[in-house]
Design an enzyme around this catalytic site. Structure first.
Site, PDB file in Angstrom:
ATOM      1  N   GLN A 144       0.833  -1.200   0.000  1.00  0.00           N
ATOM      2  CA  GLN A 144       0.000   0.000   0.000  1.00  0.00           C
ATOM      3  C   GLN A 144       0.870   1.254   0.000  1.00  0.00           C
ATOM      4  O   GLN A 144       1.866   1.343   0.722  1.00  0.00           O
ATOM      5  CB  GLN A 144      -0.929   0.010   1.218  1.00  0.00           C
ATOM      6  CG  GLN A 144      -2.088  -0.970   1.101  1.00  0.00           C
ATOM      7  CD  GLN A 144      -3.168  -0.491   0.136  1.00  0.00           C
ATOM      8  OE1 GLN A 144      -3.070   0.575  -0.455  1.00  0.00           O
ATOM      9  NE2 GLN A 144      -4.202  -1.289  -0.020  1.00  0.00           N
ATOM     10  N   TYR A 202      -7.439 -11.940  -4.144  1.00  0.00           N
ATOM     11  CA  TYR A 202      -6.566 -10.885  -4.677  1.00  0.00           C
ATOM     12  C   TYR A 202      -5.712 -10.361  -3.514  1.00  0.00           C
ATOM     13  O   TYR A 202      -5.686  -9.173  -3.211  1.00  0.00           O
ATOM     14  CB  TYR A 202      -7.370  -9.752  -5.316  1.00  0.00           C
ATOM     15  CG  TYR A 202      -8.393 -10.204  -6.328  1.00  0.00           C
ATOM     16  CD1 TYR A 202      -8.040 -10.445  -7.653  1.00  0.00           C
ATOM     17  CD2 TYR A 202      -9.718 -10.405  -5.960  1.00  0.00           C
ATOM     18  CE1 TYR A 202      -8.983 -10.865  -8.579  1.00  0.00           C
ATOM     19  CE2 TYR A 202     -10.667 -10.833  -6.881  1.00  0.00           C
ATOM     20  CZ  TYR A 202     -10.295 -11.057  -8.183  1.00  0.00           C
ATOM     21  OH  TYR A 202     -11.229 -11.475  -9.095  1.00  0.00           O
ATOM     22  N   GLU A 244      -3.595 -15.223  -4.907  1.00  0.00           N
ATOM     23  CA  GLU A 244      -2.961 -14.123  -5.640  1.00  0.00           C
ATOM     24  C   GLU A 244      -2.328 -14.659  -6.918  1.00  0.00           C
ATOM     25  O   GLU A 244      -1.625 -15.671  -6.895  1.00  0.00           O
ATOM     26  CB  GLU A 244      -1.898 -13.455  -4.763  1.00  0.00           C
ATOM     27  CG  GLU A 244      -1.016 -12.451  -5.465  1.00  0.00           C
ATOM     28  CD  GLU A 244      -1.794 -11.321  -6.127  1.00  0.00           C
ATOM     29  OE1 GLU A 244      -1.499 -11.021  -7.297  1.00  0.00           O
ATOM     30  OE2 GLU A 244      -2.696 -10.751  -5.482  1.00  0.00           O
ATOM     31  N   ASP A 248     -10.326  -7.866  -2.683  1.00  0.00           N
ATOM     32  CA  ASP A 248      -9.608  -6.609  -2.943  1.00  0.00           C
ATOM     33  C   ASP A 248      -9.079  -6.669  -4.377  1.00  0.00           C
ATOM     34  O   ASP A 248      -7.874  -6.748  -4.614  1.00  0.00           O
ATOM     35  CB  ASP A 248      -8.467  -6.438  -1.938  1.00  0.00           C
ATOM     36  CG  ASP A 248      -7.837  -5.050  -2.008  1.00  0.00           C
ATOM     37  OD1 ASP A 248      -8.292  -4.219  -2.830  1.00  0.00           O
ATOM     38  OD2 ASP A 248      -6.884  -4.788  -1.247  1.00  0.00           O
ATOM     39  N   CYS A 272     -10.834  -0.231  -5.410  1.00  0.00           N
ATOM     40  CA  CYS A 272     -10.105   0.972  -5.817  1.00  0.00           C
ATOM     41  C   CYS A 272     -10.797   1.663  -6.987  1.00  0.00           C
ATOM     42  O   CYS A 272     -10.286   2.641  -7.529  1.00  0.00           O
ATOM     43  CB  CYS A 272      -8.659   0.633  -6.170  1.00  0.00           C
ATOM     44  SG  CYS A 272      -8.495  -0.564  -7.511  1.00  0.00           S
TER      45      CYS A 272
END
Length: 464
Positions: free
Chosen positions: A295, A324, A345, A393, A420
């Site tokens: 992040q 994710y 992932e 996510d 996002c």
């Protein structure tokens, strides 16, 4: 038919390169201001409601045009200190001309708009956007391309729809340490007249500089060069940089000799210090390497994760999928309470970084699965692995419909969704609603002050 003809007529009245005056009425999703010229819609970046502007038309479509600010005739009271900043002043920071409280207001408006129009939810209550503690100098990672201007090596950002570099002396979003390192590096490089990469001729050495910093004010430097090998001269210059700035704990040279827009090369060679720098979130120590996903705004990320976890009814002793997962940041936090976490992932290096971090922190109840979420989720189900809930996510494109179908098939009571991109989040909320689920809670989080980007955390529950 008459409206279409009228729009075409107004359209013909405008030409590219025309200079016109316009008043801005609103900010739309994506962050651009919208005004009307003789009833024809014109979008203007870096503009604010109540701005009275002189703009240059840069493109014209059937139903709208776009223009760039040439002059601010009358500034909106929401502009910072009423200064007449224009598009070029804050290149890459498309909300930086706004007072921070106004940035939050318009970000909330943008989320409300897509939830209402795309998700079809007109009555959902959206609380105020969670403000960022740091509104400047919050980025712990920055990548800037090299270029040459007036016989001087510069760094900055690519101008809109071009590969021409707009020089930035001090990036208002970058960490102060990152800015300090880039400034010092440019001085060293200019004194030694190192060549800069030219993508047209494919000649020159310097391509990009990447700086990663942490909360302990430590830095990793990654110099990306157009070469298949490291020269002693480049190494000496980077060692000189380290002598001048003691906060640098790691230096890499990334070899990228391909004709590509990809920044980082396939070979990253450590020439000084540690392989990684460390960051601490919720008492978990994470390793950050040149290619690690992490992040950008760590302080705000901690708050976002706390909100997401609080949305679950109860995670104690539950089997949870972190979909994710990246390096598994939130998955490892959840693992402190959960019975088991499956972190899925697709980027192999991220999964490997996560496994390493979990091992070093003694977290044994998280399993990293490298693969596509839509495929690996099915495998878990087919292998009769218990799944109580999922935290998503995803990237900006959102979820695959097959994933939403699988959630419904599993009859999960709830899922938490970090997004996002509010547009794809709203789209997916609508798809969930068609499967018998409802958006129960929604919190917008400002991860990127001075930009129009906004993140959302949603609790999606099965209807009773």
């Amino acid at each position: 038919m008459m409206r279409s003809s009228t729009l075409k007529l107004r359209n013909k009245m405008l030409k590219v390169s025309d200079i016109i005056q316009i008043k801005i009425d609103k900010i739309v999703f994506g962050g651009e201001g919208l005004g009307y010229y003789n009833g024809f819609a014109v979008f203007v970046p870096m503009s604010i409601p109540e701005d009275e502007l002189e703009i240059e038309i840069i493109s014209i479509k059937k139903t709208y045009a776009r223009g760039l600010i040439k002059n601010i005739i009358k500034a909106s009271p929401e502009r910072i200190d009423n200064h007449k900043f224009t598009f070029e002043d804050f290149y890459g920071c498309d909300f930086a001309m706004l007072k921070y409280e106004s940035q939050l207001k318009y970000k909330r408006f943008m989320v409300e708009e897509v939830i209402r129009k795309i998700a079809g939810l007109s009555d959902i209550e959206i609380s105020d956007v969670l403000a960022s503690e740091d509104i400047y100098n919050y980025r712990n990672k920055i990548i800037e391309p090299f270029s040459v201007y007036a016989n001087k090596i510069i760094t900055g950002f690519f101008k809109r729809k071009s590969h021409e570099v707009f020089e930035v002396d001090e990036n208002i979003l970058n960490s102060k340490l990152g800015n300090k390192i880039i400034k010092e590096l440019k001085e060293i490089l200019n004194k030694n007249k190192i060549s800069v990469y030219d993508e047209n001729t494919h000649k020159g050495i310097l391509r990009n500089i990447m700086i990663r910093t942490n909360s302990n004010n430590e830095a990793m430097v990654v110099l990306i060069i157009n070469s298949n090998k490291i020269t002693e001269n480049i190494k000496k210059l980077l060692f000189k940089l380290r002598e001048n700035i003691e906060e640098i704990k790691s230096i890499y040279i990334s070899l990228n000799s391909k004709k590509t827009n990809t920044v980082i090369g396939e070979k990253n060679i450590l020439i000084y210090g540690e392989k990684s720098i460390k960051e601490n979130i919720n008492r978990i120590e994470f390793h950050i390497s040149p290619t690690s996903f992490f992040q950008i705004n760590v302080k705000q990320a901690k708050r976002l994760y706390d909100i997401a976890i609080s949305f679950f009814d109860n995670i104690d002793n539950k089997y949870i999928v972190d979909a994710y997962s990246g390096t598994g940041t939130i998955g490892m936090i959840i693992a402190k309470k959960a019975k088991k976490v499956y972190a899925i992932e697709i980027v192999k290096s991220a999964s490997e970084d996560g496994e390493k971090t979990a091992k070093e922190n003694g977290i044994e109840n998280i399993e990293f699965i490298n693969g596509a979420v839509e495929k690996e989720l099915v495998k878990l189900v087919n292998n009769n692995q218990k799944i109580d809930t999922i935290i998503f996510d995803p990237p900006r494109k959102g979820l695959e419909t097959s994933i939403i179908d699988k959630v419904a098939e599993l009859n999960l009571k709830e899922v938490v969704y970090i997004s996002c991109n509010p547009s794809t989040f709203a789209r997916d909320v609508k798809l969930f609603s068609e499967k018998g689920y409802v958006l129960k809670k929604l919190q917008a989080v400002d991860m990127f002050p001075q930009t129009s980007h906004i993140e959302c955390v949603g609790l999606i529950e099965r209807k009773i």
